[in-house]
Design a protein around this motif. Structure first.
Motif, PDB file in Angstrom:
ATOM      1  N   MET A 147       0.855  -1.200   0.000  1.00 18.02           N
ATOM      2  CA  MET A 147       0.000   0.000   0.000  1.00 18.02           C
ATOM      3  C   MET A 147       0.893   1.253   0.000  1.00 18.02           C
ATOM      4  O   MET A 147       1.830   1.371   0.785  1.00 18.02           O
ATOM      5  CB  MET A 147      -0.900  -0.004   1.238  1.00 18.02           C
ATOM      6  CG  MET A 147      -1.843   1.181   1.322  1.00 18.02           C
ATOM      7  SD  MET A 147      -2.902   1.063   2.780  1.00 18.02           S
ATOM      8  CE  MET A 147      -3.810   2.586   2.623  1.00 18.02           C
ATOM      9  N   LEU A 148       0.586   2.188  -0.878  1.00 18.82           N
ATOM     10  CA  LEU A 148       1.380   3.406  -0.979  1.00 18.82           C
ATOM     11  C   LEU A 148       1.121   4.322   0.207  1.00 18.82           C
ATOM     12  O   LEU A 148      -0.002   4.431   0.699  1.00 18.82           O
ATOM     13  CB  LEU A 148       1.015   4.156  -2.266  1.00 18.82           C
ATOM     14  CG  LEU A 148       1.425   3.512  -3.590  1.00 18.82           C
ATOM     15  CD1 LEU A 148       0.916   4.363  -4.745  1.00 18.82           C
ATOM     16  CD2 LEU A 148       2.926   3.350  -3.660  1.00 18.82           C
ATOM     17  N   LYS A 149       2.177   4.963   0.671  1.00 16.05           N
ATOM     18  CA  LYS A 149       2.018   5.963   1.713  1.00 16.05           C
ATOM     19  C   LYS A 149       1.339   7.190   1.113  1.00 16.05           C
ATOM     20  O   LYS A 149       1.499   7.490  -0.061  1.00 16.05           O
ATOM     21  CB  LYS A 149       3.386   6.382   2.266  1.00 16.05           C
ATOM     22  CG  LYS A 149       4.099   5.316   3.070  1.00 16.05           C
ATOM     23  CD  LYS A 149       5.404   5.874   3.600  1.00 16.05           C
ATOM     24  CE  LYS A 149       6.150   4.845   4.421  1.00 16.05           C
ATOM     25  NZ  LYS A 149       7.437   5.381   4.937  1.00 16.05           N
ATOM     26  N   ARG A 150       0.580   7.888   1.962  1.00 15.44           N
ATOM     27  CA  ARG A 150       0.000   9.151   1.516  1.00 15.44           C
ATOM     28  C   ARG A 150       1.142  10.117   1.247  1.00 15.44           C
ATOM     29  O   ARG A 150       2.036  10.286   2.067  1.00 15.44           O
ATOM     30  CB  ARG A 150      -0.936   9.686   2.594  1.00 15.44           C
ATOM     31  CG  ARG A 150      -1.596  11.009   2.224  1.00 15.44           C
ATOM     32  CD  ARG A 150      -2.683  11.353   3.217  1.00 15.44           C
ATOM     33  NE  ARG A 150      -3.165  12.702   2.977  1.00 15.44           N
ATOM     34  CZ  ARG A 150      -2.733  13.779   3.607  1.00 15.44           C
ATOM     35  NH1 ARG A 150      -1.791  13.661   4.536  1.00 15.44           N
ATOM     36  NH2 ARG A 150      -3.223  14.969   3.339  1.00 15.44           N
ATOM     37  N   LEU A 151       1.114  10.739   0.098  1.00 19.96           N
ATOM     38  CA  LEU A 151       2.215  11.594  -0.319  1.00 19.96           C
ATOM     39  C   LEU A 151       2.113  12.955   0.347  1.00 19.96           C
ATOM     40  O   LEU A 151       1.186  13.730   0.090  1.00 19.96           O
ATOM     41  CB  LEU A 151       2.202  11.733  -1.845  1.00 19.96           C
ATOM     42  CG  LEU A 151       3.546  12.055  -2.514  1.00 19.96           C
ATOM     43  CD1 LEU A 151       4.570  10.983  -2.186  1.00 19.96           C
ATOM     44  CD2 LEU A 151       3.363  12.172  -4.016  1.00 19.96           C
ATOM     45  N   THR A 152       3.051  13.245   1.216  1.00 20.07           N
ATOM     46  CA  THR A 152       3.137  14.542   1.891  1.00 20.07           C
ATOM     47  C   THR A 152       4.604  14.958   1.906  1.00 20.07           C
ATOM     48  O   THR A 152       5.494  14.150   1.617  1.00 20.07           O
ATOM     49  CB  THR A 152       2.633  14.470   3.347  1.00 20.07           C
ATOM     50  OG1 THR A 152       3.504  13.595   4.095  1.00 20.07           O
ATOM     51  CG2 THR A 152       1.202  13.941   3.421  1.00 20.07           C
ATOM     52  N   HIS A 153       4.839  16.184   2.281  1.00 21.95           N
ATOM     53  CA  HIS A 153       6.226  16.645   2.407  1.00 21.95           C
ATOM     54  C   HIS A 153       6.963  15.779   3.426  1.00 21.95           C
ATOM     55  O   HIS A 153       8.126  15.404   3.231  1.00 21.95           O
ATOM     56  CB  HIS A 153       6.250  18.115   2.831  1.00 21.95           C
ATOM     57  CG  HIS A 153       7.627  18.681   2.924  1.00 21.95           C
ATOM     58  ND1 HIS A 153       8.362  18.659   4.103  1.00 21.95           N
ATOM     59  CD2 HIS A 153       8.429  19.271   1.997  1.00 21.95           C
ATOM     60  CE1 HIS A 153       9.547  19.208   3.892  1.00 21.95           C
ATOM     61  NE2 HIS A 153       9.619  19.595   2.627  1.00 21.95           N
ATOM     62  N   GLU A 154       6.285  15.442   4.509  1.00 23.24           N
ATOM     63  CA  GLU A 154       6.919  14.653   5.568  1.00 23.24           C
ATOM     64  C   GLU A 154       7.292  13.253   5.088  1.00 23.24           C
ATOM     65  O   GLU A 154       8.404  12.779   5.349  1.00 23.24           O
ATOM     66  CB  GLU A 154       5.993  14.557   6.782  1.00 23.24           C
ATOM     67  CG  GLU A 154       6.616  13.798   7.949  1.00 23.24           C
ATOM     68  CD  GLU A 154       5.701  13.735   9.160  1.00 23.24           C
ATOM     69  OE1 GLU A 154       6.144  13.197  10.191  1.00 23.24           O
ATOM     70  OE2 GLU A 154       4.554  14.216   9.081  1.00 23.24           O
ATOM     71  N   THR A 155       6.375  12.581   4.379  1.00 19.07           N
ATOM     72  CA  THR A 155       6.694  11.227   3.915  1.00 19.07           C
ATOM     73  C   THR A 155       7.806  11.252   2.869  1.00 19.07           C
ATOM     74  O   THR A 155       8.633  10.330   2.822  1.00 19.07           O
ATOM     75  CB  THR A 155       5.453  10.522   3.328  1.00 19.07           C
ATOM     76  OG1 THR A 155       4.923  11.303   2.235  1.00 19.07           O
ATOM     77  CG2 THR A 155       4.381  10.319   4.373  1.00 19.07           C
ATOM     78  N   ILE A 156       7.848  12.293   2.069  1.00 20.42           N
ATOM     79  CA  ILE A 156       8.909  12.418   1.068  1.00 20.42           C
ATOM     80  C   ILE A 156      10.257  12.599   1.749  1.00 20.42           C
ATOM     81  O   ILE A 156      11.244  11.929   1.412  1.00 20.42           O
ATOM     82  CB  ILE A 156       8.607  13.599   0.114  1.00 20.42           C
ATOM     83  CG1 ILE A 156       7.400  13.265  -0.764  1.00 20.42           C
ATOM     84  CG2 ILE A 156       9.821  13.921  -0.755  1.00 20.42           C
ATOM     85  CD1 ILE A 156       6.852  14.455  -1.533  1.00 20.42           C
ATOM     86  N   VAL A 157      10.311  13.498   2.726  1.00 23.53           N
ATOM     87  CA  VAL A 157      11.566  13.737   3.439  1.00 23.53           C
ATOM     88  C   VAL A 157      11.976  12.490   4.228  1.00 23.53           C
ATOM     89  O   VAL A 157      13.165  12.120   4.246  1.00 23.53           O
ATOM     90  CB  VAL A 157      11.443  14.965   4.364  1.00 23.53           C
ATOM     91  CG1 VAL A 157      12.651  15.057   5.305  1.00 23.53           C
ATOM     92  CG2 VAL A 157      11.330  16.235   3.533  1.00 23.53           C
ATOM     93  N   ASP A 158      11.028  11.837   4.878  1.00 22.30           N
ATOM     94  CA  ASP A 158      11.332  10.613   5.624  1.00 22.30           C
ATOM     95  C   ASP A 158      11.917   9.542   4.707  1.00 22.30           C
ATOM     96  O   ASP A 158      12.851   8.830   5.089  1.00 22.30           O
ATOM     97  CB  ASP A 158      10.080  10.061   6.307  1.00 22.30           C
ATOM     98  CG  ASP A 158       9.657  10.892   7.517  1.00 22.30           C
ATOM     99  OD1 ASP A 158      10.455  11.736   7.962  1.00 22.30           O
ATOM    100  OD2 ASP A 158       8.523  10.686   8.003  1.00 22.30           O
ATOM    101  N   THR A 159      11.378   9.438   3.520  1.00 22.43           N
ATOM    102  CA  THR A 159      11.888   8.468   2.554  1.00 22.43           C
ATOM    103  C   THR A 159      13.304   8.831   2.119  1.00 22.43           C
ATOM    104  O   THR A 159      14.171   7.957   1.966  1.00 22.43           O
ATOM    105  CB  THR A 159      10.953   8.389   1.328  1.00 22.43           C
ATOM    106  OG1 THR A 159       9.641   8.026   1.772  1.00 22.43           O
ATOM    107  CG2 THR A 159      11.448   7.357   0.318  1.00 22.43           C
ATOM    108  N   ALA A 160      13.548  10.118   1.941  1.00 21.51           N
ATOM    109  CA  ALA A 160      14.900  10.574   1.587  1.00 21.51           C
ATOM    110  C   ALA A 160      15.887  10.254   2.702  1.00 21.51           C
ATOM    111  O   ALA A 160      17.027   9.833   2.448  1.00 21.51           O
ATOM    112  CB  ALA A 160      14.882  12.074   1.293  1.00 21.51           C
TER     113      ALA A 160
END
Length: 205
Positions: free
Chosen positions: A1-14
């Motif tokens: 299941m894809l994570k909801r795309l937010t600034h926080e999830t993007i930065v966490d993934t980085a």
């Protein structure tokens, strides 16, 4: 299941990517792939690749401890330096990136402000406070970077080609055993102690 795309999830993934691989692997394309989206989908939340990397660096900086105020200044700076080195050791490439970007990162600015406050409480202020805290922070970042480079080059253990030199090198030959394996911890501790001793003696003179 894809994570909801937010600034926080993007930065966490980085940040996760920087920890698993290296900071050099952090890009819009790599983060998008890890999230299962197209790179274009990220632009609603981050301006560009530079903003993504700065956001990741700032998030990593939140993992660094603030300098304590439990004892003498040199002891508190020493403990802070050890803890920062240990944390940055888990993120290849971050130390060199921080060297050139810390002044753009809110969390790193808080770190520096806290270091200056700690020095000021010990009576080391103005240029002296800046010089002492900058020297310690720079030492840690450069040591972590040097250790990463030695490890990645595979030369933690090495042989010195002292007999191929045109000169005799008697002192180096007599101390070869100290160079055959990089003793990161011992050299970090010695360098940090020497730095603090010299810097604080300088400001007290």
């Amino acid at each position: 299941m894809l994570k909801r795309l937010t600034h926080e999830t993007i930065v966490d993934t980085a940040v996760d990517l920087a920890r698993r691989e290296s900071f050099g692997s952090v890009s819009l394309r790599a983060v998008a792939a890890a999230l299962g989206v197209t790179p274009m989908a990220l632009y609603r939340h981050v301006a560009d690749g530079t903003a993504l990397r700065l956001g990741a660096l700032d998030a990593i900086a939140t993992l660094l401890p603030l300098v304590g105020n439990a004892g003498p200044l040199d002891d508190d700076l020493r403990e802070w330096a050890r803890a920062v080195r240990a944390t940055l050791g888990s993120f290849a490439g971050v130390s060199s990136a921080l060297m050139c970007t810390w002044f753009e990162l809110p969390v790193m600015l808080q770190q520096v402000d806290r270091l200056l406050e700690r020095a000021d409480r010990a009576g080391v202020s103005g240029f002296d406070g800046v010089a002492v805290t900058n020297a310690v922070m720079t030492f840690v970042l450069m040591r972590v970077q040097a250790e990463e480079q030695v490890r990645s080059a595979g030369v933690v253990q090495r042989a010195l080609n002292v007999y191929a030199a045109e000169t005799a090198l008697p002192y180096l030959r007599s101390q070869t055993r100290h160079y055959e394996r990089a003793d990161f911890d011992a050299h970090f501790e010695f360098g940090l102690s020497a730095l603090l001793l010299g810097a604080l003696a300088k400001v007290e003179s």
